[in-house]
Write an enzyme that holds these catalytic residues in place. Sequence first.
Site, PDB file in Angstrom:
ATOM      1  N   THR A 133       0.842  -1.208   0.000  1.00  0.00           N
ATOM      2  CA  THR A 133       0.000   0.000   0.000  1.00  0.00           C
ATOM      3  C   THR A 133       0.870   1.249   0.000  1.00  0.00           C
ATOM      4  O   THR A 133       1.976   1.241   0.527  1.00  0.00           O
ATOM      5  CB  THR A 133      -0.957   0.041   1.217  1.00  0.00           C
ATOM      6  OG1 THR A 133      -1.842   1.146   1.064  1.00  0.00           O
ATOM      7  CG2 THR A 133      -0.233   0.140   2.527  1.00  0.00           C
ATOM      8  N   ASN A 148      -1.059   4.033   0.752  1.00  0.00           N
ATOM      9  CA  ASN A 148      -2.029   4.835   1.510  1.00  0.00           C
ATOM     10  C   ASN A 148      -1.447   5.128   2.906  1.00  0.00           C
ATOM     11  O   ASN A 148      -1.300   4.231   3.729  1.00  0.00           O
ATOM     12  CB  ASN A 148      -3.341   4.035   1.593  1.00  0.00           C
ATOM     13  CG  ASN A 148      -4.419   4.755   2.378  1.00  0.00           C
ATOM     14  OD1 ASN A 148      -4.141   5.434   3.354  1.00  0.00           O
ATOM     15  ND2 ASN A 148      -5.655   4.569   1.948  1.00  0.00           N
ATOM     16  N   GLY A 156      -2.609   6.626   5.430  1.00  0.00           N
ATOM     17  CA  GLY A 156      -3.537   6.322   6.527  1.00  0.00           C
ATOM     18  C   GLY A 156      -3.446   4.857   6.913  1.00  0.00           C
ATOM     19  O   GLY A 156      -3.368   4.504   8.093  1.00  0.00           O
ATOM     20  N   LYS A 157      -3.442   3.983   5.891  1.00  0.00           N
ATOM     21  CA  LYS A 157      -3.364   2.544   6.170  1.00  0.00           C
ATOM     22  C   LYS A 157      -2.007   2.168   6.760  1.00  0.00           C
ATOM     23  O   LYS A 157      -1.922   1.352   7.674  1.00  0.00           O
ATOM     24  CB  LYS A 157      -3.550   1.739   4.880  1.00  0.00           C
ATOM     25  CG  LYS A 157      -4.966   1.699   4.379  1.00  0.00           C
ATOM     26  CD  LYS A 157      -5.010   0.739   3.217  1.00  0.00           C
ATOM     27  CE  LYS A 157      -6.365   0.696   2.560  1.00  0.00           C
ATOM     28  NZ  LYS A 157      -6.355  -0.181   1.385  1.00  0.00           N
ATOM     29  N   ASP A 193      -7.969  -4.991   1.335  1.00  0.00           N
ATOM     30  CA  ASP A 193      -8.980  -4.280   0.569  1.00  0.00           C
ATOM     31  C   ASP A 193     -10.111  -3.997   1.544  1.00  0.00           C
ATOM     32  O   ASP A 193     -10.499  -4.868   2.330  1.00  0.00           O
ATOM     33  CB  ASP A 193      -9.479  -5.104  -0.614  1.00  0.00           C
ATOM     34  CG  ASP A 193     -10.264  -4.228  -1.585  1.00  0.00           C
ATOM     35  OD1 ASP A 193      -9.776  -3.128  -1.913  1.00  0.00           O
ATOM     36  OD2 ASP A 193     -11.367  -4.615  -2.002  1.00  0.00           O
ATOM     37  N   GLY A 221     -10.682   8.897   4.714  1.00  0.00           N
ATOM     38  CA  GLY A 221     -11.855   8.352   4.027  1.00  0.00           C
ATOM     39  C   GLY A 221     -13.172   8.785   4.666  1.00  0.00           C
ATOM     40  O   GLY A 221     -13.397   9.962   4.929  1.00  0.00           O
ATOM     41  N   TYR A 222     -14.021   7.824   4.951  1.00  0.00           N
ATOM     42  CA  TYR A 222     -15.368   8.097   5.469  1.00  0.00           C
ATOM     43  C   TYR A 222     -15.405   8.218   7.002  1.00  0.00           C
ATOM     44  O   TYR A 222     -16.493   8.297   7.585  1.00  0.00           O
ATOM     45  CB  TYR A 222     -16.325   6.981   5.024  1.00  0.00           C
ATOM     46  CG  TYR A 222     -16.418   6.826   3.518  1.00  0.00           C
ATOM     47  CD1 TYR A 222     -17.351   7.555   2.780  1.00  0.00           C
ATOM     48  CD2 TYR A 222     -15.577   5.955   2.834  1.00  0.00           C
ATOM     49  CE1 TYR A 222     -17.436   7.417   1.401  1.00  0.00           C
ATOM     50  CE2 TYR A 222     -15.651   5.808   1.450  1.00  0.00           C
ATOM     51  CZ  TYR A 222     -16.581   6.544   0.745  1.00  0.00           C
ATOM     52  OH  TYR A 222     -16.654   6.411  -0.615  1.00  0.00           O
ATOM     53  N   HIS A 264     -12.193  -2.283  11.637  1.00  0.00           N
ATOM     54  CA  HIS A 264     -12.247  -3.443  10.749  1.00  0.00           C
ATOM     55  C   HIS A 264     -10.837  -3.875  10.349  1.00  0.00           C
ATOM     56  O   HIS A 264     -10.497  -5.035  10.363  1.00  0.00           O
ATOM     57  CB  HIS A 264     -13.087  -3.084   9.518  1.00  0.00           C
ATOM     58  CG  HIS A 264     -12.659  -1.791   8.853  1.00  0.00           C
ATOM     59  ND1 HIS A 264     -12.401  -0.649   9.563  1.00  0.00           N
ATOM     60  CD2 HIS A 264     -12.390  -1.480   7.557  1.00  0.00           C
ATOM     61  CE1 HIS A 264     -12.025   0.315   8.736  1.00  0.00           C
ATOM     62  NE2 HIS A 264     -12.009  -0.167   7.514  1.00  0.00           N
TER      63      HIS A 264
HETATM   64  P1  IMP Z   1      -8.946   0.317  -0.855  1.00  0.00           P
HETATM   65  O1  IMP Z   1      -7.704   1.124  -0.782  1.00  0.00           O
HETATM   66  O2  IMP Z   1      -9.248  -0.231  -2.192  1.00  0.00           O
HETATM   67  O3  IMP Z   1      -9.007  -0.703   0.236  1.00  0.00           O
HETATM   68  O4  IMP Z   1     -10.120   1.369  -0.633  1.00  0.00           O
HETATM   69  C1  IMP Z   1     -10.645   1.579   0.593  1.00  0.00           C
HETATM   70  C2  IMP Z   1     -11.534   2.815   0.581  1.00  0.00           C
HETATM   71  O5  IMP Z   1     -12.594   2.566   1.486  1.00  0.00           O
HETATM   72  C3  IMP Z   1     -10.766   4.022   1.099  1.00  0.00           C
HETATM   73  O6  IMP Z   1     -10.257   4.822   0.072  1.00  0.00           O
HETATM   74  C4  IMP Z   1     -11.821   4.731   1.926  1.00  0.00           C
HETATM   75  O7  IMP Z   1     -12.590   5.547   1.081  1.00  0.00           O
HETATM   76  C5  IMP Z   1     -12.694   3.591   2.430  1.00  0.00           C
HETATM   77  N1  IMP Z   1     -12.167   3.092   3.735  1.00  0.00           N
HETATM   78  C6  IMP Z   1     -11.589   1.906   3.991  1.00  0.00           C
HETATM   79  N2  IMP Z   1     -11.203   1.816   5.278  1.00  0.00           N
HETATM   80  C7  IMP Z   1     -11.544   2.988   5.829  1.00  0.00           C
HETATM   81  C8  IMP Z   1     -11.382   3.511   7.150  1.00  0.00           C
HETATM   82  O8  IMP Z   1     -10.817   2.908   8.073  1.00  0.00           O
HETATM   83  N3  IMP Z   1     -11.875   4.743   7.336  1.00  0.00           N
HETATM   84  C9  IMP Z   1     -12.485   5.464   6.367  1.00  0.00           C
HETATM   85  N4  IMP Z   1     -12.631   5.045   5.122  1.00  0.00           N
HETATM   86  C10 IMP Z   1     -12.166   3.805   4.852  1.00  0.00           C
END
Ligand code: IMP
Length: 210
Positions: free
Chosen positions: A7, A9, A11-12, A68, A151-152, A178
């Site tokens: 990743t 990201n 935040g992640k 994901d 994100g949300y 989660h």
């Molecule tokens: P991924 O990177 O394909 O897993 O996309 C996950 C998307 O779901 C993120 O860009 C956020 O919009 C939303 N999301 C997933 N986890 C979170 C969280 O912990 N907080 C807020 N939004 C989240």
Amino acid sequence: MRILLATTNQGKIAEVREIMGERLIEVAGLMDSASTEEIETGLTFAENALLKARYYHRTSGLPTIADDSGLGVDALGGAPGIYSARYGGPGTSDAGRIARLLDEMKDLSDQHRSARFICAAAVVWEGGEKVFLEEVQGVILKEARGKNGFGYDPVFFYEPLGKTFAELTPSEKAEVSHRSRAVRRLAGWLSDSGLLDTPRSDDRIVTTAD
Ligand code: IMP
């Protein structure tokens, strides 16, 4: 053992660090990324986490962890779901995605605003693969609250703590999210599996594209 965390990201990355601790994670740098949309062609969180982990395992040769995740609103039939990151179309910001979500939900009363964050955490290595799916329940507020997270988070109200995810401290979020549930199960399984039993002095988790 070196493990790749697939990743970019921030935040992640911060959250996985918080969950797994510095023992396992030393961010060593970013690698080239492929387009997420080319890789995430699955129809479920688990499929997409595995597709991402397999892709970066193949290109790096390292055991690879990928996740994901997304938001599922019950009254919207589970939307935005696996499309959470792309909700609102290309170029939309987190704030834009929240605005779109609140607009879609504007006629829903408090009793019909239940939602869940879902996370699939996958690990792929030379000898196999494994995926863990977890979720956390909440309610979508009518307006954003709080500055933390990403994100949300500002509209996801977590009733047991009486706060939105954006009002939680990083360590509170690492207790209940989660992602923390899925990554903690994965980490526990990894340490029980013996896969981590051959430490080397350059052990680290490096990060690459989301
Ligand atoms: P991924 O990177 O394909 O897993 O996309 C996950 C998307 O779901 C993120 O860009 C956020 O919009 C939303 N999301 C997933 N986890 C979170 C969280 O912990 N907080 C807020 N939004 C989240």
